[in-house]
Motif scaffolding. Structure first.
Motif, PDB file in Angstrom:
ATOM      1  N   PRO A  51      33.407  25.246  62.705  1.00 41.39           N
ATOM      2  CA  PRO A  51      33.628  24.042  63.512  1.00 41.39           C
ATOM      3  C   PRO A  51      34.095  22.871  62.643  1.00 41.39           C
ATOM      4  O   PRO A  51      33.741  22.780  61.462  1.00 41.39           O
ATOM      5  CB  PRO A  51      32.259  23.748  64.113  1.00 41.39           C
ATOM      6  N   GLN A  52      34.859  21.976  63.230  1.00 43.36           N
ATOM      7  CA  GLN A  52      35.436  20.859  62.490  1.00 43.36           C
ATOM      8  C   GLN A  52      34.363  20.014  61.801  1.00 43.36           C
ATOM      9  O   GLN A  52      34.537  19.574  60.671  1.00 43.36           O
ATOM     10  CB  GLN A  52      36.296  19.986  63.409  1.00 43.36           C
ATOM     11  N   GLN A  53      33.253  19.813  62.474  1.00 45.76           N
ATOM     12  CA  GLN A  53      32.178  19.009  61.883  1.00 45.76           C
ATOM     13  C   GLN A  53      31.662  19.652  60.590  1.00 45.76           C
ATOM     14  O   GLN A  53      31.418  18.958  59.600  1.00 45.76           O
ATOM     15  CB  GLN A  53      31.039  18.860  62.893  1.00 45.76           C
ATOM     16  N   LYS A  57      31.918  18.451  56.563  1.00 47.96           N
ATOM     17  CA  LYS A  57      30.770  18.400  55.665  1.00 47.96           C
ATOM     18  C   LYS A  57      31.055  19.161  54.371  1.00 47.96           C
ATOM     19  O   LYS A  57      30.667  18.718  53.288  1.00 47.96           O
ATOM     20  CB  LYS A  57      29.527  18.973  56.344  1.00 47.96           C
ATOM     21  N   ILE A  58      31.725  20.291  54.487  1.00 47.93           N
ATOM     22  CA  ILE A  58      32.067  21.079  53.301  1.00 47.93           C
ATOM     23  C   ILE A  58      33.012  20.282  52.407  1.00 47.93           C
ATOM     24  O   ILE A  58      32.805  20.190  51.189  1.00 47.93           O
ATOM     25  CB  ILE A  58      32.697  22.436  53.707  1.00 47.93           C
ATOM     26  N   ALA A  59      34.031  19.685  53.005  1.00 43.96           N
ATOM     27  CA  ALA A  59      34.991  18.888  52.234  1.00 43.96           C
ATOM     28  C   ALA A  59      34.299  17.692  51.585  1.00 43.96           C
ATOM     29  O   ALA A  59      34.562  17.364  50.419  1.00 43.96           O
ATOM     30  CB  ALA A  59      36.137  18.433  53.128  1.00 43.96           C
ATOM     31  N   THR A  81      37.401  29.379  50.513  1.00 43.87           N
ATOM     32  CA  THR A  81      37.311  28.598  51.745  1.00 43.87           C
ATOM     33  C   THR A  81      37.013  27.141  51.429  1.00 43.87           C
ATOM     34  O   THR A  81      37.616  26.230  51.999  1.00 43.87           O
ATOM     35  CB  THR A  81      36.233  29.175  52.682  1.00 43.87           C
ATOM     36  N   VAL A  82      36.102  26.907  50.488  1.00 41.79           N
ATOM     37  CA  VAL A  82      35.753  25.533  50.113  1.00 41.79           C
ATOM     38  C   VAL A  82      36.985  24.815  49.579  1.00 41.79           C
ATOM     39  O   VAL A  82      37.313  23.695  49.995  1.00 41.79           O
ATOM     40  CB  VAL A  82      34.620  25.509  49.067  1.00 41.79           C
ATOM     41  N   ALA A  86      39.009  21.638  51.192  1.00 40.96           N
ATOM     42  CA  ALA A  86      39.208  20.423  50.391  1.00 40.96           C
ATOM     43  C   ALA A  86      40.697  20.073  50.342  1.00 40.96           C
ATOM     44  O   ALA A  86      41.068  18.904  50.474  1.00 40.96           O
ATOM     45  CB  ALA A  86      38.648  20.610  48.991  1.00 40.96           C
ATOM     46  N   ASP A  87      41.542  21.084  50.170  1.00 35.64           N
ATOM     47  CA  ASP A  87      42.994  20.856  50.163  1.00 35.64           C
ATOM     48  C   ASP A  87      43.448  20.264  51.497  1.00 35.64           C
ATOM     49  O   ASP A  87      44.218  19.304  51.529  1.00 35.64           O
ATOM     50  CB  ASP A  87      43.759  22.158  49.910  1.00 35.64           C
ATOM     51  N   GLU A  88      42.962  20.839  52.595  1.00 34.95           N
ATOM     52  CA  GLU A  88      43.339  20.366  53.933  1.00 34.95           C
ATOM     53  C   GLU A  88      42.906  18.916  54.143  1.00 34.95           C
ATOM     54  O   GLU A  88      43.568  18.166  54.854  1.00 34.95           O
ATOM     55  CB  GLU A  88      42.723  21.258  55.015  1.00 34.95           C
ATOM     56  N   ALA A  89      41.787  18.540  53.509  1.00 29.96           N
ATOM     57  CA  ALA A  89      41.271  17.168  53.647  1.00 29.96           C
ATOM     58  C   ALA A  89      41.927  16.208  52.655  1.00 29.96           C
ATOM     59  O   ALA A  89      41.622  15.021  52.655  1.00 29.96           O
ATOM     60  CB  ALA A  89      39.754  17.161  53.464  1.00 29.96           C
ATOM     61  N   GLY A  90      42.811  16.737  51.798  1.00 31.83           N
ATOM     62  CA  GLY A  90      43.508  15.890  50.836  1.00 31.83           C
ATOM     63  C   GLY A  90      42.661  15.518  49.623  1.00 31.83           C
ATOM     64  O   GLY A  90      42.955  14.548  48.929  1.00 31.83           O
ATOM     65  N   ILE A  91      41.640  16.294  49.342  1.00 35.63           N
ATOM     66  CA  ILE A  91      40.767  16.033  48.201  1.00 35.63           C
ATOM     67  C   ILE A  91      41.340  16.750  46.982  1.00 35.63           C
ATOM     68  O   ILE A  91      41.621  17.946  47.052  1.00 35.63           O
ATOM     69  CB  ILE A  91      39.331  16.518  48.492  1.00 35.63           C
TER      70      ILE A  91
END
Length: 155
Positions: A51-53, A57-59, A81-82, A86-91
């Motif tokens: 889920p997105q939430q 939290k993982i990112a 996956t982590v 993180a990549d998808e969140a731009g971290i």
């Protein structure tokens, strides 16, 4: 075997079944193959399993430098996956290999007390070469700052 098939058909993942039955995911997959219609690799069809939430939290945990092993254990995901989340969140990616974050001020304080780099390394669970590199960087910093102050206009 019947319980395993029922659990898989009810939606349990291969990974979760492997954990529950204390077997490898390959062994679980081999036991199920031919007895059930296998889901596509990657889980259930129809979108993200996380889920997105939870993805957020993982990112966030990755961005806050929580250890990879702790993130994987808490959210039951793999390291790939982590990193993908993180990549998808731009971290930005962290260095691979669990690079230790050493406190240069702590190393300088120990060195000024007469501790040799090898002893500091043992105390901080670091390599002696890394401690020596930090001490070299610290010795170079004040010199560069003094030159910058000397070139400052009008003080």
């Amino acid at each position: 075997m019947g319980e395993l098939v029922k659990a898989y058909e009810a939606g349990a993942s291969i990974r979760a079944l492997a954990r529950d039955y204390k077997a490898s995911h390959t062994a679980i997959q081999r036991r199920l193959k031919g007895r059930v219609v296998m889901r596509p690799v990657g889980g259930r069809t129809g979108g993200n399993l996380i889920p997105q939430q939870v993805r957020d939290k993982i990112a966030a945990a990755y961005a806050e430098d929580v250890q990879m092993a702790d993130i994987m254990a808490e959210f039951d995901v793999c390291d790939e996956t982590v990193r993908r989340l993180a990549d998808e969140a731009g971290i930005p990616r962290r260095p691979v290999g669990g690079q230790q974050r050493l406190d240069p001020a702590q190393i300088a304080a120990l060195s000024s007390q007469g501790w040799p780099p090898e002893a500091i390394a043992v105390l901080l669970s670091a390599s002696p070469s890394r401690v020596r590199a930090i001490l070299r960087e610290l010795r170079e910093e004040p010199t560069g700052m003094a030159e910058a102050d000397a070139n400052a206009p009008g003080e």
